[in-house]
Design an enzyme around this catalytic site. Structure first.
Site, PDB file in Angstrom:
ATOM      1  N   CYS A 113      -4.282  -7.860   6.308  1.00  0.00           N
ATOM      2  CA  CYS A 113      -4.711  -6.883   4.918  1.00  0.00           C
ATOM      3  C   CYS A 113      -5.007  -5.718   5.184  1.00  0.00           C
ATOM      4  CB  CYS A 113      -5.427  -7.788   3.887  1.00  0.00           C
ATOM      5  SG  CYS A 113      -4.731  -9.003   3.205  1.00  0.00           S
TER       6      CYS A 113
ATOM      7  N   HIS B 126      -2.811  -5.422  -5.019  1.00  0.00           N
ATOM      8  CA  HIS B 126      -3.075  -5.661  -3.719  1.00  0.00           C
ATOM      9  C   HIS B 126      -2.086  -5.925  -2.824  1.00  0.00           C
ATOM     10  CE1 HIS B 126      -4.359  -6.101   0.329  1.00  0.00           C
ATOM     11  NE2 HIS B 126      -4.916  -7.385   0.108  1.00  0.00           N
TER      12      HIS B 126
END
Lengths: 331, 138, 385
Positions: C84, C329
């Site tokens: 991430c 996201h």
């Protein structure tokens, strides 16, 4: 001399109330049947029972000379149980492993084979019976499909054995009425016919050879049904020790599981009888109990019976089936 | 079929064997490592150690959404596995079986249970999960 | 050696962009950047590019995907994947190359197509590996920190929920945010449990998105804008709970390490940060991150948010854009979008979510890799020159 030094059982946590099965399926509904968790299999259940038996013996897993397993429900044609139990216990290398199957007599055959191995090789042997019977909603046996494991450690001698081998008997007849394919429910014939010509001809002969005149105080019997188990002890005036009301049909494992329960609950100095009746005949083992009986040092069968959690008929069916994920079978 | 992947650490997976860094005391489990994840010693002197068949829950969650081959609710924890002898515990992920949210907390001691984790084709891959002791279910 | 500067940023509306392919997302972000550079940019000026994606759509995306989307076939394009932290690490790589003088006008582009696969990240938790995160989804990984934080400190469930409330409120004021609704602490607490102790509103949504920024050397920055933003520092580090440190059960040592690298390079500290875009994949992640970035003491993250300090009108505004919780996201795009947002904030262009004349902005991602056994954190610090 060959003794039992270490005995232990294992019963899964989950139980189905047979009356719940009867409510949806018809038929009788007394007692409960053990349901393995989704993450249990023959090897893991066998290891739980073996751990308890070894905890009560003076033997380390790594010192076993042989591991003999008995099962009438091993789902694999090739894979086996004994070698995996042995490896988990650290018994690798020159260790004999034997998977006995095909008849509930596998349980008494395992005890007899182990006794001979101990006598011939002066080395300890682990015997484990383990079964998960298939539950087929089309079958009358669905409510009774059970699961469980039992284990005993045989040695040439021990400081405080639970029992001493007194005799082993066999009666091979080739008679088959109750029979079953892998993963399927059993086909049962005429119960009266089987009582008379199946168990009635095999069990008394095997028992007589094992007892050799001794009078047993307690006995365990493995057979395809309660009725046939009773018939297997028909000629003997004896107190039957059985977990079947709480565990269901545990196949060949029932003989070893019930033997562990017997050794946990009996007195020293008694004659105990193990009878297994199944396809092809019957086997029997006579034991003299000794000071090592009882529940010290490991979880008892009574603990497993009491520490339970009720589950549903649906789970009773589902937990025995291979898991499917996105259409791919992953048992 | 991925036999090699499960064979490499089968001994550790079925016997809870760890490897202790002689420079800093960190315990690797289940990989038999030649470098240390904590102190970076390389080559590290790693000594085989036996872990106990129990664990202490360091933290946990209870999973509600997982693919179908994992039953939910599924509690999963970070557990410390103590050594049989002296020394630090190994720290690892542990799946809990036959255990409910109400039965566990940070610090709860759980026992190792030999279970089928998944299968490789049809072949079961057995190793350890954790649960509260069976007798507590009575 | 030169100080790298951000001279332009492009951003698309995040959301469930079913009508756009992975390549379309890249193209949209690139065009948005080209159209938003103050003095314009000729594509031939771009001499290197870094592309962040974890390729969750499994399209075999590599540097060449950006060439296909932009036409920059003759330009070196490097794909970066770092869980991430992918987008922020792509930016860090570009900044490093510019700093070294090896690139003068560098494109950073991040994109993720999340909605083409319904399985998403959950299927990876059925991983057939022992001791390596089977059953550990992302909400489980972060939820474990919540369980332990609640146990170890005076953190309350309400404080954790307040982060989601704050970020959703900010998101309604930020036009590119995916989820445009407000929620209450009660809504968060009563939403369905995803992974105890985390509920649905503690989790970021599944969102497609892309973003791009342009990084140049100090010498060339003013060719593109009169208001460039300096890249003051950056840091990157990894960690795992398996190393046994107690703080790795409640916090992220990787973030502490990455931020201390970034602060040191920048000659700044947490007290100097005026606005931050941090990784709030879950509410608890932002709470922990306040502590790990040094915005408050260890264990005081709950109190920090309860006092309103990270709110839009607080003294340390965090995630004015609505954060991942509201904005979404899209993994490879997330870090690049955060850089774009800090760039806007420092230039005073953030509209309804503009904080009061910030001089220093911080961007942060924490990623989970290696079957949920490893964490990687990237921190970038930007400053008005």
């Amino acid at each position: 001399m060959v003794v039992i030094d270490g005995h232990g059982g294992y019963v899964p946590l989950y139980r189905v109330d047979r009356s719940e099965v009867a409510a949806q399926h018809g038929g009788r509904g007394r007692g409960e049947s053990a349901v393995p968790a989704r993450d249990e299999n023959h090897v893991t259940m066998a290891c739980e029972a073996a751990d308890n038996a070894l905890a009560r013996s003076g033997v380390e897993g790594g010192n076993l000379g042989a591991v003999v397993t008995a099962s009438v429900s091993d789902p694999f044609a090739e894979h086996g149980i004994a070698a995996h139990v042995a490896a988990r216990l650290g018994a690798t290398g020159g260790v004999r492993t034997t998977d006995l199957r095909g008849s509930r007599c596998a349980a008494t055959d395992a005890l007899a084979t182990a006794q001979e191995f101990v006598a011939a090789n002066d080395a300890p042997v682990l015997v484990v019976g383990v079964d998960v019977l298939p539950a087929d909603p089309e079958s009358d046996e669905v409510a009774e499909a059970g699961a469980g494991a039992g284990a005993v450690v045989l040695r040439p001698e021990a400081d405080s054995p639970a029992a001493e081998f007194a005799g082993v008997g066999q009666e091979t007849t080739g008679f088959v009425e109750h029979h079953r394919r892998h993963g399927e429910a059993g086909e049962t014939g005429d119960a009266k016919f089987e009582s008379r010509h199946g168990v009635g001809e095999a069990a008394p002969a095997a028992t007589e050879r094992a007892l050799d005149g001794a009078t047993p105080a307690k006995a365990v019997a493995a057979a395809p049904s309660d009725r046939l188990a009773g018939a297997a002890l028909g000629g003997v005036d004896v107190e039957q020790v059985s977990t079947r009301d709480r565990v269901g049909d545990a196949g060949a494992a029932a003989a070893v599981l019930d033997l562990a329960h017997l050794l946990e609950t009996t007195e020293a100095g008694e004659t105990a009888l193990v009878v297994a009746y199944g396809a092809g005949g019957a086997g029997a083992v006579a034991l003299e109990t000794a000071e090592g009986v009882g529940t010290a040092d490991a979880k008892s069968v009574a603990t497993y019976l009491d520490a339970s959690e009720e589950t549903t008929y649906a789970k009773h069916l589902e937990y025995r089936e291979p898991v499917e994920y996105e259409g791919v079978k992953t048992p | 079929m991925s036999g090699p992947r499960y064979e490499r650490t089968r001994r550790q997976d079925q016997h809870l064997i760890g490897f202790e860094c002689q420079a800093c005391g960190w315990v690797s489990f289940p990989e038999e490592k030649r470098t240390c994840k904590r102190c970076g010693d390389a080559p590290a002197e790693m000594t085989e150690v036996q872990l106990q068949e129990r664990g202490e829950i360091q933290t946990f969650v209870v999973q509600q959404y997982l693919p179908d081959d994992i039953e939910t609710p599924q509690p999963v924890a970070i557990v410390d596995l103590p050594q049989a002898g002296e020394g630090e515990p190994a720290r690892a992920y542990g799946l809990l079986t036959e255990t409910d949210l109400e039965e566990i907390d940070v610090g709860t001691e759980v026992v190792a249970r030999f279970r089928e984790l998944f299968s490789d084709g049809e072949r079961p891959i057995n190793s350890f999960k954790f649960s509260v002791p069976r007798e507590e279910k009575a | 050696m030169t100080d790298p500067h951000v001279v332009g940023a492009g951003m698309i509306d995040f959301g469930e962009l079913y009508e756009q392919s992975f390549d379309d997302l890249l193209e949209s972000a690139y065009l948005s950047l080209i159209e938003n550079v103050d003095k314009g940019v000729d594509p031939s000026d771009i001499d290197a590019a870094w592309y962040g994606t974890i390729d969750i759509a499994n399209e075999g995306s590599s540097g060449s995907a950006v060439a296909h989307a932009t036409g920059l076939f003759e330009t070196p394009i490097t794909r970066v994947e770092n869980a991430c932290a992918t987008g922020s690490d792509a930016f860090r790589n570009a900044a490093q190359a510019v700093k070294a003088g090896d690139a003068e006008v560098a494109l950073v582009i991040g994109a993720e197509k999340m909605t083409d696969s319904t399985e998403g990240l959950i299927a990876s938790a059925a991983l057939e590996r022992l001791w390596r995160g089977r059953g550990v989804t992302m909400p489980a990984y972060f939820g474990m920190r919540a369980t332990r934080h609640l146990e170890e400190y005076e953190t309350t469930r309400e404080q954790i929920a307040e982060i989601s409330v704050k970020n959703h409120e900010n998101g309604t004021k930020y036009p590119h945010a995916h989820q445009q609704f407000e929620c209450s602490v009660e809504d968060v607490k009563e939403s369905p449990t995803v992974s105890y102790p985390l509920n649905l509103y503690d989790c970021c949504p599944v969102t497609d998105g892309a973003s791009a920024v342009l990084v140049t050397s100090e010498d060339r920055a003013r060719e593109f804008t009169d208001d460039p933003i300096r890249v003051a520092g950056y840091g990157l580090a990894s960690d795992t709970f398996q190393r046994g440190a107690p703080e790795a059960l409640t916090n992220f040592p990787a973030t502490r390490q990455a931020s201390s690298q970034a602060y040191e390079r920048a000659g700044l500290g947490p007290e100097d940060v005026d606005v931050a875009e941090v990784h709030d994949c879950f509410s608890i992640t932002e709470l922990i991150t306040y502590e790990d970035l040094g915005f408050c003491e260890e264990g005081k993250g709950g109190q920090f948010v309860e006092e309103g300090r990270p709110h839009l009108d607080g003294d340390k505004p965090v995630n004015p854009s609505g954060g991942l919780l509201s904005k979404g996201h899209p993994i490879g795009a997330t870090g690049v979008a955060q850089i774009a947002e800090i760039f806007e904030q420092l230039r005073g262009e953030a509209g309804a979510v503009q904080v009061d004349e910030p001089e220093v902005g911080l961007q942060h991602n924490i990623g989970i890799g290696r079957n949920a056994t490893g964490a990687v954190s990237c921190v970038n610090v930007l400053e008005r020159p």
